[in-house]
Every structure is written in C-alpha cells, then in structure tokens.
Scaffold this motif. Structure first.
Motif, PDB file in Angstrom:
ATOM      1  N   ARG A  61       9.913   4.696  -2.617  1.00 58.95           N
ATOM      2  CA  ARG A  61      11.023   5.115  -1.755  1.00 58.95           C
ATOM      3  C   ARG A  61      10.564   6.168  -0.750  1.00 58.95           C
ATOM      4  O   ARG A  61      10.966   6.141   0.419  1.00 58.95           O
ATOM      5  CB  ARG A  61      12.169   5.649  -2.604  1.00 58.95           C
ATOM      6  N   ALA A  62       9.730   7.094  -1.184  1.00 59.69           N
ATOM      7  CA  ALA A  62       9.230   8.134  -0.284  1.00 59.69           C
ATOM      8  C   ALA A  62       8.363   7.515   0.813  1.00 59.69           C
ATOM      9  O   ALA A  62       8.491   7.883   1.990  1.00 59.69           O
ATOM     10  CB  ALA A  62       8.434   9.181  -1.058  1.00 59.69           C
ATOM     11  N   LEU A  63       7.501   6.598   0.452  1.00 62.46           N
ATOM     12  CA  LEU A  63       6.657   5.941   1.450  1.00 62.46           C
ATOM     13  C   LEU A  63       7.510   5.159   2.434  1.00 62.46           C
ATOM     14  O   LEU A  63       7.301   5.230   3.649  1.00 62.46           O
ATOM     15  CB  LEU A  63       5.645   5.010   0.766  1.00 62.46           C
ATOM     16  N   ARG A  64       8.491   4.425   1.920  1.00 59.52           N
ATOM     17  CA  ARG A  64       9.378   3.636   2.778  1.00 59.52           C
ATOM     18  C   ARG A  64      10.146   4.564   3.729  1.00 59.52           C
ATOM     19  O   ARG A  64      10.262   4.279   4.928  1.00 59.52           O
ATOM     20  CB  ARG A  64      10.351   2.843   1.901  1.00 59.52           C
ATOM     21  N   SER A  65      10.650   5.687   3.219  1.00 56.51           N
ATOM     22  CA  SER A  65      11.391   6.644   4.050  1.00 56.51           C
ATOM     23  C   SER A  65      10.529   7.243   5.149  1.00 56.51           C
ATOM     24  O   SER A  65      11.030   7.584   6.216  1.00 56.51           O
ATOM     25  CB  SER A  65      11.954   7.775   3.191  1.00 56.51           C
ATOM     26  N   ALA A  66       9.246   7.369   4.863  1.00 57.38           N
ATOM     27  CA  ALA A  66       8.318   7.934   5.848  1.00 57.38           C
ATOM     28  C   ALA A  66       7.796   6.871   6.808  1.00 57.38           C
ATOM     29  O   ALA A  66       6.953   7.165   7.653  1.00 57.38           O
ATOM     30  CB  ALA A  66       7.147   8.600   5.126  1.00 57.38           C
ATOM     31  N   GLY A  67       8.296   5.643   6.683  1.00 57.64           N
ATOM     32  CA  GLY A  67       7.861   4.573   7.559  1.00 57.64           C
ATOM     33  C   GLY A  67       6.508   3.998   7.163  1.00 57.64           C
ATOM     34  O   GLY A  67       5.865   3.317   7.971  1.00 57.64           O
ATOM     35  N   LEU A  68       6.093   4.257   5.947  1.00 54.18           N
ATOM     36  CA  LEU A  68       4.805   3.775   5.457  1.00 54.18           C
ATOM     37  C   LEU A  68       5.012   2.592   4.517  1.00 54.18           C
ATOM     38  O   LEU A  68       6.131   2.270   4.129  1.00 54.18           O
ATOM     39  CB  LEU A  68       4.056   4.905   4.753  1.00 54.18           C
TER      40      LEU A  68
END
Length: 86
Positions: A61-68
């Motif tokens: 979720r953190a990676l997705r939120s950061a556009g990664l």
C-alpha cells in the motif's frame, strides 16, 4: 510466508483469513486445555506469519501510494517483523 513469489493483495487477504481461522482454533484448544506442544509451536508460527502478511500489505500500500510498483514489496524475515515497536 517464506516464499519469495509475487502475491497480489487478494491472495494476501485470503492467507490472512486462513491464518486467523487457524489461530482461533489453536487458541480454542489452548483455552480448552487440549493444546499440545505442537499446537503451541504452530500458534507461534501462525502469529509470525500473520505479522509478515500484514507487513507485506502495508509495504504494498505504501509503494502504491507513492506511485511505485507494489510488486517491489517483499516478505520480511520473522526477526524483523517481530521486533517492530507498536
């Protein structure tokens, strides 16, 4: 959760549901006084696996939120997830 294969969020949620069900059964045995030493060891392993699953979801979720790419998330070792401060 020792596998390094790519897991999608729904699969991780499914694993969590299965582990929670097993955890409840093991806790029930413990409270009934019928748990074996193997049950207690399994309960500890289930707790670690749950922590690893939740950690993996948070990473994704953190990676997705950061556009990664969420696929860059990886299952962390048990000694890492078990030593997080709450």
């Amino acid at each position: 959760m020792a596998s390094q294969t790519v897991m999608e969020d729904p699969q991780i949620h499914g694993d969590i549901e299965h582990l929670v069900e097993e955890e409840h059964d093991l806790w029930r045995r413990e409270s009934d006084g019928t748990a074996s030493d193997d049950d207690r060891r399994r309960l500890e392993a289930v707790k670690v696996s749950l922590d690893q699953c939740w950690d993996l979801l948070r990473q994704r979720r953190a990676l997705r939120s950061a556009g990664l790419d969420p696929e860059a998330a990886d299952v962390r070792r048990s000694d890492v997830v078990e030593n997080y401060e709450q």
